[in-house]
Design a protein around this motif. Sequence first.
Motif, short mmCIF file in Angstrom:
data_model
loop_
_atom_site.label_atom_id
_atom_site.label_comp_id
_atom_site.label_asym_id
_atom_site.label_seq_id
_atom_site.Cartn_x
_atom_site.Cartn_y
_atom_site.Cartn_z
N VAL A 163 47.49 82.33 34.85
CA VAL A 163 47.14 83.58 34.17
C VAL A 163 47.26 84.75 35.14
O VAL A 163 47.86 85.79 34.82
N LEU A 164 46.71 84.61 36.34
CA LEU A 164 46.79 85.67 37.35
C LEU A 164 48.24 85.97 37.73
O LEU A 164 48.63 87.13 37.88
N LEU A 165 49.03 84.91 37.88
CA LEU A 165 50.43 85.09 38.25
C LEU A 165 51.20 85.82 37.14
O LEU A 165 51.98 86.73 37.42
N ASN A 166 50.93 85.48 35.89
CA ASN A 166 51.60 86.15 34.77
C ASN A 166 51.17 87.62 34.65
O ASN A 166 51.99 88.47 34.32
N VAL A 167 49.92 87.92 34.93
CA VAL A 167 49.47 89.31 34.94
C VAL A 167 50.26 90.10 35.99
O VAL A 167 50.73 91.21 35.73
N CYS A 168 50.43 89.49 37.16
CA CYS A 168 51.19 90.16 38.22
C CYS A 168 52.66 90.31 37.83
O CYS A 168 53.28 91.34 38.13
N ARG A 169 53.22 89.32 37.18
CA ARG A 169 54.63 89.42 36.75
C ARG A 169 54.82 90.57 35.77
O ARG A 169 55.83 91.27 35.82
N LYS A 170 53.85 90.76 34.89
CA LYS A 170 53.95 91.86 33.92
C LYS A 170 53.73 93.21 34.60
O LYS A 170 54.38 94.19 34.26
N PRO A 209 57.23 94.02 37.29
CA PRO A 209 58.46 93.38 36.80
C PRO A 209 59.62 93.47 37.79
O PRO A 209 60.57 92.69 37.70
N GLN A 210 59.55 94.38 38.73
CA GLN A 210 60.61 94.54 39.72
C GLN A 210 60.53 93.49 40.83
O GLN A 210 61.45 93.37 41.64
N ILE A 211 59.45 92.73 40.86
CA ILE A 211 59.24 91.71 41.89
C ILE A 211 59.51 90.32 41.30
O ILE A 211 58.98 89.97 40.25
N ALA A 212 60.33 89.53 41.99
CA ALA A 212 60.54 88.13 41.61
C ALA A 212 59.39 87.33 42.22
O ALA A 212 59.34 87.14 43.43
N LEU A 213 58.47 86.89 41.36
CA LEU A 213 57.30 86.13 41.82
C LEU A 213 57.49 84.65 41.54
O LEU A 213 57.81 84.27 40.40
N MET A 231 35.51 85.93 44.79
CA MET A 231 34.50 86.16 45.82
C MET A 231 35.01 86.84 47.08
O MET A 231 34.20 87.20 47.94
N MET A 232 36.30 86.99 47.27
CA MET A 232 36.85 87.65 48.47
C MET A 232 38.00 88.55 48.06
O MET A 232 38.58 88.39 46.99
N GLN A 233 38.30 89.46 48.94
CA GLN A 233 39.41 90.38 48.73
C GLN A 233 40.44 90.17 49.83
O GLN A 233 40.09 89.73 50.91
N PRO A 234 41.68 90.44 49.55
CA PRO A 234 42.22 91.05 48.33
C PRO A 234 42.46 90.02 47.23
O PRO A 234 42.55 88.82 47.49
N SER A 235 42.54 90.52 46.02
CA SER A 235 42.92 89.68 44.88
C SER A 235 44.43 89.45 44.95
O SER A 235 45.15 90.09 45.72
N LEU A 236 44.91 88.55 44.11
CA LEU A 236 46.35 88.30 44.03
C LEU A 236 47.09 89.59 43.68
O LEU A 236 48.10 89.93 44.30
N GLU A 237 46.58 90.31 42.70
CA GLU A 237 47.22 91.56 42.28
C GLU A 237 47.27 92.57 43.42
O GLU A 237 48.28 93.25 43.63
N GLU A 238 46.19 92.68 44.19
CA GLU A 238 46.16 93.61 45.31
C GLU A 238 47.16 93.22 46.39
O GLU A 238 47.83 94.07 46.98
#
Length: 120
Positions: free
Chosen positions: A82-89, A92-96, A43-50
């Motif tokens: 799930v969102l965190l794993n999408v971002c990790r993929k 990959p250069q970021i340690a999340l 419902m709000m921005q930014p998303s985790l990926e953004e």
Amino acid sequence: MKAIILFGHGARDIRWREPFDRLVTLWRDQYVDVPVEVAFLEMMQPSLEEAVSSLADSGATQITVMPVFFGQGGHLRNDFPVLLNVCRKKFPQIALSATPAVGEDKTVLQAIIDFGARAL
């Protein structure tokens, strides 16, 4: 470079975001060398990926996601990983990494008790 994301649920009412913006201001005042972003589940921005993308673009190599939730409900147990794993993929250069929900921290709980005691 280390950075942090304050991750919240999100809401339809834009005013719901105001405490998150105040947290960002407090963070920036106290930790000037550690970039901070907010991100929302829905419902709000930014998303985790953004938010991850923004911090990566600014040079972050280690990002800690701090769920600003009171407890580990279904969103944090099911949707957030799930969102965190999408971002990790995708980054990959970021340690999340992620912290537990802030409401599970004894210091945070004590701050709530202290707030209540001051209200008496």
